[in-house]
Design a protein around this motif. Structure first.
Motif, PDB file in Angstrom:
ATOM      1  N   ALA A  63      35.885  27.682  38.465  1.00  0.00           N
ATOM      2  CA  ALA A  63      34.905  26.768  38.354  1.00  0.00           C
ATOM      3  C   ALA A  63      35.086  25.531  39.075  1.00  0.00           C
ATOM      4  CB  ALA A  63      34.977  26.471  36.745  1.00  0.00           C
ATOM      5  N   GLN A  64      36.331  25.037  39.228  1.00  0.00           N
ATOM      6  CA  GLN A  64      36.572  23.972  39.956  1.00  0.00           C
ATOM      7  C   GLN A  64      36.284  23.959  41.592  1.00  0.00           C
ATOM      8  OE1 GLN A  64      37.496  20.796  39.255  1.00  0.00           O
ATOM      9  NE2 GLN A  64      38.186  19.904  41.042  1.00  0.00           N
ATOM     10  N   LEU A  65      36.747  25.121  42.131  1.00  0.00           N
ATOM     11  CA  LEU A  65      36.618  25.224  43.521  1.00  0.00           C
ATOM     12  C   LEU A  65      35.090  26.185  43.826  1.00  0.00           C
ATOM     13  CD1 LEU A  65      40.206  26.635  44.434  1.00  0.00           C
ATOM     14  CD2 LEU A  65      39.154  24.009  44.568  1.00  0.00           C
ATOM     15  N   TYR A  66      34.602  26.899  43.030  1.00  0.00           N
ATOM     16  CA  TYR A  66      33.518  27.841  43.784  1.00  0.00           C
ATOM     17  C   TYR A  66      32.261  27.560  42.913  1.00  0.00           C
ATOM     18  CZ  TYR A  66      37.872  29.969  45.699  1.00  0.00           C
ATOM     19  OH  TYR A  66      38.949  30.076  46.415  1.00  0.00           O
ATOM     20  N   GLY A  67      32.561  26.754  41.820  1.00  0.00           N
ATOM     21  CA  GLY A  67      31.350  26.483  40.719  1.00  0.00           C
ATOM     22  C   GLY A  67      31.405  27.176  39.423  1.00  0.00           C
ATOM     23  N   LYS A  68      30.800  26.190  38.611  1.00  0.00           N
ATOM     24  CA  LYS A  68      30.539  26.565  37.247  1.00  0.00           C
ATOM     25  C   LYS A  68      29.937  28.095  37.259  1.00  0.00           C
ATOM     26  CE  LYS A  68      27.412  25.084  34.384  1.00  0.00           C
ATOM     27  NZ  LYS A  68      26.463  24.315  33.403  1.00  0.00           N
ATOM     28  N   ALA A  69      28.796  28.413  37.861  1.00  0.00           N
ATOM     29  CA  ALA A  69      28.011  29.838  37.705  1.00  0.00           C
ATOM     30  C   ALA A  69      28.905  30.956  37.924  1.00  0.00           C
ATOM     31  CB  ALA A  69      26.700  29.569  38.734  1.00  0.00           C
ATOM     32  N   LEU A  70      29.631  30.632  39.172  1.00  0.00           N
ATOM     33  CA  LEU A  70      30.558  31.806  39.477  1.00  0.00           C
ATOM     34  C   LEU A  70      31.567  32.168  38.455  1.00  0.00           C
ATOM     35  CD1 LEU A  70      31.056  34.057  41.350  1.00  0.00           C
ATOM     36  CD2 LEU A  70      32.358  32.310  42.625  1.00  0.00           C
ATOM     37  N   ALA A  71      32.007  31.023  37.862  1.00  0.00           N
ATOM     38  CA  ALA A  71      32.893  31.383  36.768  1.00  0.00           C
ATOM     39  C   ALA A  71      32.461  31.885  35.491  1.00  0.00           C
ATOM     40  CB  ALA A  71      33.817  29.976  36.355  1.00  0.00           C
ATOM     41  N   GLN A  72      31.340  31.548  35.237  1.00  0.00           N
ATOM     42  CA  GLN A  72      30.485  32.242  34.105  1.00  0.00           C
ATOM     43  C   GLN A  72      30.212  33.721  34.289  1.00  0.00           C
ATOM     44  OE1 GLN A  72      27.361  29.640  33.781  1.00  0.00           O
ATOM     45  NE2 GLN A  72      28.045  28.616  32.078  1.00  0.00           N
ATOM     46  N   ARG A  73      29.802  34.127  35.393  1.00  0.00           N
ATOM     47  CA  ARG A  73      29.587  35.463  35.989  1.00  0.00           C
ATOM     48  C   ARG A  73      31.086  36.314  35.781  1.00  0.00           C
ATOM     49  NH1 ARG A  73      26.303  33.417  40.082  1.00  0.00           N
ATOM     50  NH2 ARG A  73      27.788  34.057  41.636  1.00  0.00           N
ATOM     51  N   LEU A  74      32.287  35.766  36.108  1.00  0.00           N
ATOM     52  CA  LEU A  74      33.371  36.479  36.257  1.00  0.00           C
ATOM     53  C   LEU A  74      33.676  36.614  34.736  1.00  0.00           C
ATOM     54  CD1 LEU A  74      36.051  37.348  37.534  1.00  0.00           C
ATOM     55  CD2 LEU A  74      36.871  34.923  37.302  1.00  0.00           C
ATOM     56  N   VAL A  75      33.443  35.726  33.815  1.00  0.00           N
ATOM     57  CA  VAL A  75      33.617  36.020  32.379  1.00  0.00           C
ATOM     58  C   VAL A  75      32.889  37.253  31.866  1.00  0.00           C
ATOM     59  CG1 VAL A  75      33.637  35.019  30.090  1.00  0.00           C
ATOM     60  CG2 VAL A  75      34.332  33.698  31.927  1.00  0.00           C
ATOM     61  N   TRP A  76      31.702  37.113  32.385  1.00  0.00           N
ATOM     62  CA  TRP A  76      30.807  38.332  31.953  1.00  0.00           C
ATOM     63  C   TRP A  76      31.441  39.709  32.386  1.00  0.00           C
ATOM     64  CZ3 TRP A  76      27.888  38.650  27.696  1.00  0.00           C
ATOM     65  CH2 TRP A  76      27.381  37.034  27.436  1.00  0.00           C
ATOM     66  N   TRP A  77      31.571  39.582  33.613  1.00  0.00           N
ATOM     67  CA  TRP A  77      32.016  40.666  34.201  1.00  0.00           C
ATOM     68  C   TRP A  77      33.468  41.055  33.514  1.00  0.00           C
ATOM     69  CZ3 TRP A  77      29.861  44.432  37.093  1.00  0.00           C
ATOM     70  CH2 TRP A  77      28.563  44.156  37.769  1.00  0.00           C
ATOM     71  N   GLY A  78      34.271  40.375  33.010  1.00  0.00           N
ATOM     72  CA  GLY A  78      35.404  40.698  32.285  1.00  0.00           C
ATOM     73  C   GLY A  78      35.367  41.848  31.285  1.00  0.00           C
ATOM     74  N   PHE A  79      34.056  41.968  30.825  1.00  0.00           N
ATOM     75  CA  PHE A  79      33.815  43.022  29.805  1.00  0.00           C
ATOM     76  C   PHE A  79      34.022  44.423  30.486  1.00  0.00           C
ATOM     77  CE2 PHE A  79      31.584  40.019  27.148  1.00  0.00           C
ATOM     78  CZ  PHE A  79      32.232  40.204  25.585  1.00  0.00           C
ATOM     79  N   LEU A  80      33.945  44.575  31.842  1.00  0.00           N
ATOM     80  CA  LEU A  80      34.000  45.686  32.460  1.00  0.00           C
ATOM     81  C   LEU A  80      35.554  46.411  32.565  1.00  0.00           C
ATOM     82  CD1 LEU A  80      32.601  48.104  34.062  1.00  0.00           C
ATOM     83  CD2 LEU A  80      33.250  46.737  36.169  1.00  0.00           C
ATOM     84  N   PRO A  81      36.524  45.926  32.764  1.00  0.00           N
ATOM     85  CA  PRO A  81      37.861  46.261  32.434  1.00  0.00           C
ATOM     86  C   PRO A  81      38.186  46.344  31.335  1.00  0.00           C
ATOM     87  CG  PRO A  81      37.941  43.942  33.380  1.00  0.00           C
ATOM     88  CD  PRO A  81      36.550  44.617  33.342  1.00  0.00           C
ATOM     89  N   LEU A  82      37.420  45.507  30.314  1.00  0.00           N
ATOM     90  CA  LEU A  82      37.851  45.611  28.902  1.00  0.00           C
ATOM     91  C   LEU A  82      37.036  47.122  28.356  1.00  0.00           C
ATOM     92  CD1 LEU A  82      36.958  42.044  27.530  1.00  0.00           C
ATOM     93  CD2 LEU A  82      39.371  43.509  27.185  1.00  0.00           C
ATOM     94  N   ALA A  83      35.900  47.271  28.768  1.00  0.00           N
ATOM     95  CA  ALA A  83      35.327  48.601  28.170  1.00  0.00           C
ATOM     96  C   ALA A  83      35.986  49.764  28.703  1.00  0.00           C
ATOM     97  CB  ALA A  83      33.835  48.376  28.791  1.00  0.00           C
ATOM     98  N   ILE A  84      36.514  49.660  30.241  1.00  0.00           N
ATOM     99  CA  ILE A  84      37.035  51.085  30.714  1.00  0.00           C
ATOM    100  C   ILE A  84      38.357  51.403  29.903  1.00  0.00           C
ATOM    101  CG2 ILE A  84      37.954  51.915  32.719  1.00  0.00           C
ATOM    102  CD1 ILE A  84      35.789  50.350  34.214  1.00  0.00           C
ATOM    103  N   SER A  85      39.180  50.058  29.833  1.00  0.00           N
ATOM    104  CA  SER A  85      40.613  50.002  29.344  1.00  0.00           C
ATOM    105  C   SER A  85      40.320  50.795  27.939  1.00  0.00           C
ATOM    106  CB  SER A  85      41.241  48.986  29.232  1.00  0.00           C
ATOM    107  OG  SER A  85      40.641  47.799  28.497  1.00  0.00           O
ATOM    108  N   ALA A  86      39.481  50.124  27.047  1.00  0.00           N
ATOM    109  CA  ALA A  86      39.070  50.632  25.596  1.00  0.00           C
ATOM    110  C   ALA A  86      38.862  52.213  25.541  1.00  0.00           C
ATOM    111  CB  ALA A  86      38.167  49.986  24.974  1.00  0.00           C
ATOM    112  N   SER A  87      37.897  52.456  26.377  1.00  0.00           N
ATOM    113  CA  SER A  87      37.658  54.074  26.657  1.00  0.00           C
ATOM    114  C   SER A  87      38.844  54.882  26.857  1.00  0.00           C
ATOM    115  CB  SER A  87      36.329  53.911  27.750  1.00  0.00           C
ATOM    116  OG  SER A  87      35.142  53.235  27.280  1.00  0.00           O
ATOM    117  N   LEU A  88      39.551  54.607  27.861  1.00  0.00           N
ATOM    118  CA  LEU A  88      40.578  55.312  28.166  1.00  0.00           C
ATOM    119  C   LEU A  88      41.737  55.366  26.952  1.00  0.00           C
ATOM    120  CD1 LEU A  88      41.189  54.182  31.969  1.00  0.00           C
ATOM    121  CD2 LEU A  88      40.236  56.063  31.246  1.00  0.00           C
TER     122      LEU A  88
END
Length: 212
Positions: free
Chosen positions: A54-79
């Motif tokens: 958020a500090q270096l690349y902007g709040k919007a990009l940091a927020q998208r990263l948080v939402w995309w964090g669900f992808l490794p969570l979902a894959i790891s939970a499925s595995l």
């Protein structure tokens, strides 16, 4: 893609998965009697990484990263669900039954805990980014200002994280008052003591990587 952003995004995905595994163990915060689930150490890195981005690349990009964090969570939970459902080898059942029981005990978390974790994750990290960005102001960021913003945003978001997780995971099973108070105090303490230095270090590291 800036190299710093690339490296920190890789680290972020790893920490989202690791936090849930580490949370099984509670550790004492010496020299106090406070205890905190160990997932906080990986979760604080999520706070640091999202704040750095958020500090270096902007709040919007940091927020998208948080939402995309669900992808490794979902894959790891499925595995994890797949591995738990598959039958263990006869060798493991016969000679390593204690290891098998420990593996299933750690990874076979209850559905309430599995749901409470992601709910606390999304709310607290988005809140952290919002507070961190709101405190930024319009002036040039100083090191002290960066440390104060990081500590305040992390402390407040971690208090909310504890409230959500403990309530969703354990309310109705036992009196959660002591656990909730202890978790809030412990997480806020760690946020104040560790996060300011980790964020300043993270910003410097990302800038160094970008220059490379």
């Amino acid at each position: 893609m800036p190299r710093g952003l690339f490296v920190f995004t890789l680290l972020y995905g790893g920490m989202t998965v690791l936090a849930g595994v580490l949370a099984f163990k509670q550790v004492q915060l010496w020299p106090s009697e406070l205890a905190v689930e160990s997932g906080i150490f990986a979760f604080l890195w999520l706070v640091v990484i999202s704040s750095t981005i958020a500090q270096l690349y902007g709040k919007a990009l940091a927020q998208r990263l948080v939402w995309w964090g669900f992808l490794p969570l979902a894959i790891s939970a499925s595995l994890i669900a797949l591995v738990l459902a598959l039958p263990p080898s006869t060798e493991m059942v016969e000679f390593r039954s204690e290891d098998l029981a420990a593996f299933e005990r750690v990874l076979g978390q209850t559905p309430r805990i599995m749901l409470a974790g992601p709910a606390a994750y999304i709310v607290s990290l988005l809140l952290n980014i919002w507070i961190f960005d709101r405190l930024r102001g319009s002036g040039e960021a100083t090191t002290i200002g960066l440390m104060i913003r990081g500590a305040l945003a992390s402390a407040l978001s971690q208090a909310v994280d504890s409230l959500i997780f403990v309530t969703l995971a354990f309310y109705g099973e036992f009196d959660i008052s002591d656990l909730l108070i202890g978790q809030v105090i412990a997480k806020v303490t760690l946020s104040v003591l560790l996060v300011p230095f980790l964020i300043t270090g993270g910003v410097k590291a990302a800038r160094w990587l970008d220059r490379r």
